[in-house]
Enzyme design. Structure first.
Site, PDB file in Angstrom:
ATOM      1  N   ASP A 115       0.759  -1.414  -0.021  1.00 46.97           N
ATOM      2  CA  ASP A 115      -0.068  -0.078   0.218  1.00 46.97           C
ATOM      3  C   ASP A 115       0.749   1.186  -0.097  1.00 46.97           C
ATOM      4  O   ASP A 115       2.071   1.236   0.324  1.00 46.97           O
ATOM      5  CB  ASP A 115      -0.633   0.112   1.165  1.00 46.97           C
ATOM      6  CG  ASP A 115      -1.867  -1.005   1.535  1.00 46.97           C
ATOM      7  OD1 ASP A 115      -2.159  -1.641   0.391  1.00 46.97           O
ATOM      8  OD2 ASP A 115      -2.039  -1.383   2.603  1.00 46.97           O
TER       9      ASP A 115
HETATM   10  N1  URA Z   1      -1.029  -6.054   3.959  1.00 47.62           N
HETATM   11  C1  URA Z   1      -1.484  -4.712   4.017  1.00 47.62           C
HETATM   12  O1  URA Z   1      -2.445  -4.299   4.560  1.00 47.62           O
HETATM   13  N2  URA Z   1      -0.757  -3.783   3.323  1.00 47.62           N
HETATM   14  C2  URA Z   1       0.180  -4.079   2.500  1.00 47.62           C
HETATM   15  O2  URA Z   1       0.876  -3.154   2.021  1.00 47.62           O
HETATM   16  C3  URA Z   1       0.634  -5.353   2.682  1.00 47.62           C
HETATM   17  C4  URA Z   1      -0.123  -6.284   3.448  1.00 47.62           C
END
Ligand code: URA
Length: 263
Positions: A115
């Site tokens: 993310d």
């Molecule tokens: N889980 C999440 O919530 N975000 C990420 O970027 C990777 C795994």
């Protein structure tokens, strides 16, 4: 099966197979000879023989069915992704992308995604086979995260995270969850669903404040600073390939890579 060609005047200039294996991190030449003698090594799909010489630039060498080293032209990077950088190739909103943090040529892509606000380990490569193997849900390559969450999850929340949490796209698989310090969890998952760790923590009442990925299968690197990348060694590429083939997923306890700053 046709015997592998070796020892001719034509390939005398090439490199001994055991030397290629030793360079790729398989141990001493003696150990590599044992691998060859045990029939675990193939060259271009044929079982290799002791004393065989190959052209390392063109020969496809595999041990136990997993390719050794990289085919020419393949690159593999490990990046410590900072927060605020998108994992996509381009961003309509003009935010910085992970591709701006690695060489432009040859063109690579991210293996999975983190993310916008997630930090930590991200692999980038032009090796489609390895990327596909690592991201395929059935291979179960584990990914370790350090999550700073709101509040201090109690036994019930930890149990739920470990056993599986009901999300809108289905129940999560069992996870390994440990408490690193009050409000900081070490979470190891095998799936790669969108925003999975954040959604899991939110569902048990402890939204994530900060999330850092610290390990992918057997690979971690404590030394990369945020925004820094490095080229993986042939042995690291291989160990990822082995993990993706089902032989290397592990969870040996304890955070394996430090976050960029104390959580
Ligand atoms: N889980 C999440 O919530 N975000 C990420 O970027 C990777 C795994």
């Amino acid at each position: 099966m046709a015997p592998a060609v070796h020892g001719s005047a034509e390939d005398a200039a090439h490199t001994r197979l055991q030397k290629v294996l030793a360079r790729a991190g398989f141990g001493s030449r003696r150990v590599c000879d044992d691998l060859i003698g045990d029939g675990r090594v193939t060259v271009d799909g044929e079982i290799a023989v002791l004393g065989q010489r190959i052209d390392p630039e063109v020969a496809v060498v595999a041990v136990d069915g997993v390719r050794v080293g990289s085919a020419p032209g393949l690159v593999h990077y490990a990046l410590n992704k900072p927060a605020g950088v998108v994992t996509t190739a381009s961003d309509p909103q003009g935010r910085p992308t992970v591709l701006e943090l690695v060489p432009a040529e040859p063109r690579v892509f991210a293996v999975g995604r983190l993310d916008l606000d997630t930090e930590g380990l991200l692999l980038l490569t032009n090796d489609g086979d390895l990327a596909q193997a690592l991201t395929h849900p059935s291979h179960g390559v584990d990914k370790e995260y350090l999550a700073e969450v709101e509040g201090e999850p109690g036994p019930g929340a930890l149990r739920a995270l470990r056993q599986g949490v009901e999300l809108d796209d289905g129940r999560t698989a069992p996870a390994t969850v440990g408490v690193v310090s009050p409000g900081v969890l070490r979470i190891v998952i095998h799936e790669g669903r969108n925003r999975q760790v954040r959604r899991m923590c939110e569902t048990v009442g402890h939204p994530v404040r900060r999330l850092v990925r610290t390990r992918i299968g057997p690979f971690s690197d404590r030394s990369l600073r945020p925004g820094q990348f490095r080229v993986l060694t042939p042995a690291e590429v291989r160990s990822l390939g082995v993990a993706a083939a089902g032989g290397g997923a592990r969870d040996e306890g304890g955070p394996s890579a430090a976050p960029s700053a104390p959580l």
